[in-house]
Design an enzyme around this catalytic site. Sequence first.
Site, short mmCIF file in Angstrom:
data_model
loop_
_atom_site.label_atom_id
_atom_site.label_comp_id
_atom_site.label_asym_id
_atom_site.label_seq_id
_atom_site.Cartn_x
_atom_site.Cartn_y
_atom_site.Cartn_z
N GLY A 39 1.13 40.00 -3.77
CA GLY A 39 1.30 39.49 -5.03
C GLY A 39 0.24 38.75 -5.54
N LYS A 279 14.45 -9.06 0.15
CA LYS A 279 13.13 -9.76 0.36
C LYS A 279 12.57 -9.61 1.68
CE LYS A 279 10.23 -12.68 -1.99
NZ LYS A 279 10.98 -14.00 -2.46
N HIS A 280 11.29 -9.21 1.82
CA HIS A 280 10.77 -9.01 3.26
C HIS A 280 11.70 -8.10 4.09
CE1 HIS A 280 7.73 -11.62 1.92
NE2 HIS A 280 8.48 -12.65 1.91
N ASN A 422 18.42 -10.92 15.11
CA ASN A 422 19.84 -11.27 15.18
C ASN A 422 20.32 -11.41 13.68
OD1 ASN A 422 20.52 -11.09 18.02
ND2 ASN A 422 19.47 -12.95 18.26
N HIS A 528 15.33 -3.61 14.85
CA HIS A 528 14.21 -4.63 15.16
C HIS A 528 12.98 -4.36 14.33
CE1 HIS A 528 16.50 -4.84 19.40
NE2 HIS A 528 16.58 -6.14 18.57
#
Length: 528
Positions: A39, A279-280, A422, A528
Amino acid sequence: MPDLYPVSRALLSVSDKTGLVELGQALAAHGVELLSTGGTAKALRDAGLTVKDVSEVTGFPEMMDGRVKTLHPVVHGGLLALRDNDEHVAAMGKHDIGAIDLVVVNLYPFEETVAKGAEYAEVIENIDIGGPAMIRSAAKNHGFVNVIVDVEDYATVMTELTENNGQTTYALRQRLAQTAYARTAAYDTAVSTWMAAQVGGTPRRRTVGGTLAQTLRYGENPHQQAAFYTDGSARPGVATATQHQGKELSYNNINDTDAAFELVSEFDPAKGPACAIIKHANPCGVAQGTSMVDAYTRAFDCDRTSAFGGIIALNQTLDAETADAISAIFTEVVIAPNATPEAMEIFGKKKNLRLLTTNGLADPAQAALSFRQVSGGYLVQDKDVGRITMDDLKVVTKRQPSDQELSDLMFAWTVAKHVKSNAIIYVKDGATVGVGAGQMSRVDSTRIAARKAQDMAEAMGLPAPLTQGSVVASDAFFPFADGLITAAEAGATALIQPGGSMRDDEVIAAADEAGLAMVFTGMRHFRH
C-alpha cells in the site's frame, strides 16, 4: 565515521500514510531512489512518483499474506553494510546488494488493535516482524543509515537534506537511531504485556514503554528534570484530556489531576453529580449533591483552606453556575467530562486556571498494572480496582446501621480507597466532613480529621463540627480501640473498616459500649 553522508536510496513501508507523499516528493527532488512495498508503494505511485517494488530488488514476491517481503539479505545487507569497510563493499558488489541509506517504517498498529478489543488471532496478525527487523538493522548502522519511525521526524530529515545538499548529519542519524530503538522496545513491551495477560501468571521479565507527551518545566521540585510519557491507552483521564486554557500542566499538576479524576470516576454520573477536590494527591473534600454546584460547594466546605490552589474533578459536565463558584478562589486545574460554552467563557477570564475535558469518565473496574521504582528494580502490582457492595458488609456490633448511615459508609469507603494510608474519612449526608491522610498512626489520622472539622466549624460559624452525626471509614483495620474511641468522641455514630485485627473483639466491644454501629468489609485499601 563521516559526519555528512548522502541519501541516495530509501525504503519506505508504513501503515500510517500521514505525510508520506510529501516525504516521497522531497526525497525524489533530491534524486533519491524510492523502494517500497504494498500500500505504501501504491500511495506513492498514485502521487506520480517513481517507485521500485522491494520484490524487484530481492527477486522474490511478497508471500504468506505479506508476512515475508523485506526479510531478505538484499534488504538487510543494504542496511547493515559498513560503507567504509572494504570487505563489506566487496560483498555488496559480489551479491549485487545496493546500499539503502534511509528506512521509513511505522509498525503494524498492534496497540490500536488491542485497544479496540480485537480477537486473539487478529491481534497476533498485527505483530510486525519485518518492520522491527529493518528498524534495528538501520539503527545499528546509523553511522551511514537514517531510520525514521515517527511522522514527526519527516520534516527534520527533509530540512537536513535541503540544508546539506542531500546529506544528513551524524548527530541526526544518532538521534533517529535512539528514537528507533525506543520505538521497537515500546512495541515489544506492548506485545509482551498483552501476551502476559493472555497466558496469566507472573512473567519472568517486565518492560515499560511510553511516548513523550510533554517535557515538563521540572519535577516535584525545581532542581529535578521531568517529562510526561503516555502509554497509548485510550482510558479517559489526564493523559487523553483536551486542555482548553491555561499554561502547561506541571509534574505535580498531572499527578494530582490524575488522583482527582480517578476518584471522581468512582461516582456514576447517572446517580447524581459528584465533585472531588485534591491537594497533594489526597482529597481534601469529596461530595455528591443535587446539582453540580451543590456537590462542589459541599466538597469545598469540608476543608476550604486546603482547597485553595487545589485540583477539582467533576463527574458531570461543568456548567456556568459551578464555574462561577469555582472562580471565587484560586484553583490550579479543573477536569470534567465536558464543559458548557458559558462555563468555558467564565473560566476564560482566569488565565492561570487550566481546564481539561475528557469526554467521559475512567472505568474504575478496568484492570491495569501499577509500577513503582525502588532501588535496583520495580514493584509491579495490579491496580486497586477492588469494590464492595452492601451485600459484602458484615455488621459486627449490636446496633445495626441505619439506611442513611449505610449510604454514608459506602461513600466513605469509596473515598478511603483514594486517600494515603493511614486513612480516616468522616462523612455526613454524602459529603466528607473530615479527612486524615498519610499519618504513621491511625489514631493520629483520626484526630487530625476531627480537628480539621472543628476548624471548619469555627470558620463557618457553625455551633458544632459536622463530624457530629457522621460516619467514619478506615482504609485498614483499627489495631487498637483508641482510634475508634477518638472517632466516637468527635461525634461519629457508625464505622466501616476491613476487620481482621487480632484485637477485633476489643474494638467491637468498644463500639458496642459507645453505642456505635460498625461493619466489616473484608477488604482493605492501603495506598502508600
